[in-house]
Design an enzyme around this catalytic site. Structure first.
Site, PDB file in Angstrom:
ATOM      1  N   LYS A   1       1.252  -1.266   0.111  1.00  0.00           N
ATOM      2  CA  LYS A   1       0.050  -0.429  -0.204  1.00  0.00           C
ATOM      3  C   LYS A   1       0.968   1.154   0.086  1.00  0.00           C
ATOM      4  O   LYS A   1       0.427   2.419  -0.522  1.00  0.00           O
ATOM      5  CB  LYS A   1      -1.135  -0.229   1.153  1.00  0.00           C
ATOM      6  CG  LYS A   1      -1.963  -0.926   1.328  1.00  0.00           C
ATOM      7  CD  LYS A   1      -2.319  -1.297   2.677  1.00  0.00           C
ATOM      8  CE  LYS A   1      -1.535  -2.529   3.248  1.00  0.00           C
ATOM      9  NZ  LYS A   1      -2.181  -3.442   4.020  1.00  0.00           N
TER      10      LYS A   1
ATOM     11  N   GLU B   1      -5.291  -3.243  -7.276  1.00  0.00           N
ATOM     12  CA  GLU B   1      -6.581  -3.787  -6.585  1.00  0.00           C
ATOM     13  C   GLU B   1      -6.333  -4.911  -5.049  1.00  0.00           C
ATOM     14  O   GLU B   1      -6.545  -4.538  -4.569  1.00  0.00           O
ATOM     15  CB  GLU B   1      -7.176  -5.292  -7.021  1.00  0.00           C
ATOM     16  CG  GLU B   1      -8.139  -5.275  -6.934  1.00  0.00           C
ATOM     17  CD  GLU B   1      -9.314  -4.750  -6.953  1.00  0.00           C
ATOM     18  OE1 GLU B   1      -9.241  -3.926  -8.126  1.00  0.00           O
ATOM     19  OE2 GLU B   1      -9.766  -4.162  -6.429  1.00  0.00           O
TER      20      GLU B   1
ATOM     21  N   VAL C   1      -6.977  -2.770  -1.337  1.00  0.00           N
ATOM     22  CA  VAL C   1      -7.810  -2.148  -1.123  1.00  0.00           C
ATOM     23  C   VAL C   1      -8.377  -3.559  -1.053  1.00  0.00           C
ATOM     24  O   VAL C   1      -8.798  -3.909  -1.850  1.00  0.00           O
ATOM     25  CB  VAL C   1      -8.712  -1.261  -1.096  1.00  0.00           C
ATOM     26  CG1 VAL C   1      -9.942  -0.183  -1.128  1.00  0.00           C
ATOM     27  CG2 VAL C   1      -7.431   0.244  -1.676  1.00  0.00           C
TER      28      VAL C   1
ATOM     29  N   GLY D   1      -2.815 -14.079   9.765  1.00  0.00           N
ATOM     30  CA  GLY D   1      -2.328 -13.640   8.294  1.00  0.00           C
ATOM     31  C   GLY D   1      -3.049 -12.537   7.933  1.00  0.00           C
ATOM     32  O   GLY D   1      -2.848 -12.189   6.954  1.00  0.00           O
TER      33      GLY D   1
ATOM     34  N   ASP E   1      -3.476   1.322   8.871  1.00  0.00           N
ATOM     35  CA  ASP E   1      -3.786   0.732   7.399  1.00  0.00           C
ATOM     36  C   ASP E   1      -5.113   1.151   6.967  1.00  0.00           C
ATOM     37  O   ASP E   1      -5.182   0.954   5.353  1.00  0.00           O
ATOM     38  CB  ASP E   1      -3.667  -0.989   7.979  1.00  0.00           C
ATOM     39  CG  ASP E   1      -4.418  -1.608   6.654  1.00  0.00           C
ATOM     40  OD1 ASP E   1      -3.024  -1.740   6.201  1.00  0.00           O
ATOM     41  OD2 ASP E   1      -5.300  -2.142   6.722  1.00  0.00           O
TER      42      ASP E   1
ATOM     43  N   LYS F   1      -5.264   2.821   2.881  1.00  0.00           N
ATOM     44  CA  LYS F   1      -6.721   2.224   1.686  1.00  0.00           C
ATOM     45  C   LYS F   1      -7.327   3.781   1.475  1.00  0.00           C
ATOM     46  O   LYS F   1      -7.613   3.827   0.464  1.00  0.00           O
ATOM     47  CB  LYS F   1      -7.210   1.390   2.816  1.00  0.00           C
ATOM     48  CG  LYS F   1      -6.532  -0.160   2.197  1.00  0.00           C
ATOM     49  CD  LYS F   1      -6.818  -0.471   3.096  1.00  0.00           C
ATOM     50  CE  LYS F   1      -5.902  -2.512   3.107  1.00  0.00           C
ATOM     51  NZ  LYS F   1      -5.823  -3.291   4.586  1.00  0.00           N
TER      52      LYS F   1
ATOM     53  N   GLY G   1      -5.669 -12.042   3.742  1.00  0.00           N
ATOM     54  CA  GLY G   1      -5.628 -13.215   3.882  1.00  0.00           C
ATOM     55  C   GLY G   1      -4.229 -13.893   3.134  1.00  0.00           C
ATOM     56  O   GLY G   1      -4.158 -13.026   1.780  1.00  0.00           O
TER      57      GLY G   1
HETATM   58  N1  HSE Z   1      -3.490  -6.075   7.668  1.00  0.00           N
HETATM   59  C1  HSE Z   1      -4.727  -5.513   6.398  1.00  0.00           C
HETATM   60  C2  HSE Z   1      -6.075  -6.022   6.976  1.00  0.00           C
HETATM   61  C3  HSE Z   1      -4.585  -6.221   5.559  1.00  0.00           C
HETATM   62  O1  HSE Z   1      -5.542  -6.649   8.005  1.00  0.00           O
HETATM   63  O2  HSE Z   1      -6.903  -4.630   6.543  1.00  0.00           O
HETATM   64  C4  HSE Z   1      -4.958  -6.559   4.256  1.00  0.00           C
HETATM   65  O3  HSE Z   1      -4.516  -5.776   3.441  1.00  0.00           O
END
Ligand code: HSE
Length: 340
Positions: free
Chosen positions: A127, A151, A154, A208, A222, A226, A319
């Site tokens: 990102k 893609e 986001v 993950g 985060d 986005k 994921g």
């Molecule tokens: N760490 C981010 C989340 C991963 O939990 O949405 C995906 O961008």
């Protein structure tokens, strides 16, 4: 299509697994023949082979902690610096899937610039470069006549950007509202069921979902990245992090979550993006709000349009395979535009 992959963490491994398992199907259904010629990691080695790397051997070597365990084959080059690897790869596409740095977005941004200079298309799941340097990368892609796709930045592989930029082209989007972070949505769902904050975060990390540094997730940064990407791509607005009003979930207590539940409401970390700015905050939503029903690592986004009213997309937000797929979806979008 020759590929170079930067980063071999959750996303890079997920992508490699998908390619390994779908190679025949991709060839027969779409005439798509990917060849992964290079992989570069920051601290676990780099590999370049003009005839392509073996997916299984890559995954096995990486499971052992380093690419040094990748077997020797004639023509294999090891440990080239990433910029040199990109320059020598003769690849068609650079895939940037290294971890997100929202301070400088480097060295990833320089890798993207080098790829455009070498005439490559660029696809990002990372990102940082898009959030901080979209205008620059977009201009470079245009002047090189190459694609810039992102893609996976986001809502993982859920086609949030393709929906807005391709399917809704011709509508005016007045504002965007969504749940854009999988980790915190998972944690809020678990906490509403009684799991303590620390346990919910640990599980999100194990599955993950979380960033390498999960403070970016729980602090709201985060989701902010986005929001910046959406502001740039949809509203031509290059925001900086300090222009955003960002509140995460770190201060949200179980007592507050329970009080919301008792009142028939749910806390969700909501991102709102308009043509003049963006904000991220945990909000109490009534259960009648469709976003209140989105649970676990699932994300959702509503585009408020002039011609269709609200258009909402719900799907995976994080994921390994979910984000790995985003790279494949972008590759196929480029592949479709190349005359066969
Ligand atoms: N760490 C981010 C989340 C991963 O939990 O949405 C995906 O961008």
């Amino acid at each position: 299509m020759k590929l170079v992959l930067i980063g071999f963490g959750t996303v890079g491994q997920g992508f490699t697994e998908i390619l390994r398992d779908r190679l025949d199907e991709l060839r027969t259904r779409y005439g798509f023949r990917p060849l992964l010629v290079g992989v570069a990691t920051r601290s676990r080695g780099t590999l370049l082979h003009p005839d392509g790397l073996d997916f299984d051997a890559l995954l096995t070597a990486s499971a052992g902690g380093s690419l040094t365990a990748y077997p020797d084959t004639p023509g294999l080059l090891r440990d080239l610096p990433a910029l040199e690897l990109i320059a020598r790869s003769d690849a068609d596409v650079l895939l940037e899937a290294s971890w997100t740095d929202l301070q400088s977005a480097q060295p990833a941004t320089d890798y993207c610039r080098a790829a455009f200079d070498a005439g490559m298309h660029v696809i990002l799941a990372n990102k940082g470069p898009v959030a901080l340097h979209y205008a620059d990368l977009h201009a470079r892609a245009r002047s090189a006549g190459r694609h810039l796709r992102f893609e996976g930045t986001v809502m993982a592989g859920t086609p949030a950007l393709a929906l807005a930029q391709e399917a809704l082209a011709g509508c005016r989007i007045d504002f965007v509202r969504g749940i854009l972070n999988g980790t915190t949505n998972y944690m809020l769902t678990q906490m509403a069921e009684g799991q303590p904050y620390a346990d919910a975060l640990a599980t999100a990390q194990r599955l993950g979902y979380a960033e390498a540094d999960p403070t970016a997730d729980v602090g709201g940064w985060d989701a902010a990245a986005k929001a910046m990407i959406l502001a740039a791509a949809l509203f031509d607005q290059q925001l900086t992090l300090d222009q955003l009003d960002v509140t995460g979930i770190t201060d949200l207590t179980i007592t507050q979550i329970n009080a919301a539940a008792a009142a028939g409401e749910r806390y969700k970390l909501i991102a709102e993006i308009t043509p003049s700015g963006a904000r991220i905050a945990p909000l109490r939503l009534p259960l009648t709000d469709p976003l209140a029903q989105v649970s676990g690592a699932t994300n959702a986004i509503t585009y408020q349009t002039d011609l269709l009213g609200p258009v909402t997309l719900i799907g995976a937000g994080a994921g390994r395979l979910e984000t790995g797929y985003a790279l494949l979806g972008d590759l196929l979008a480029i592949h479709r535009q190349i005359p066969q």
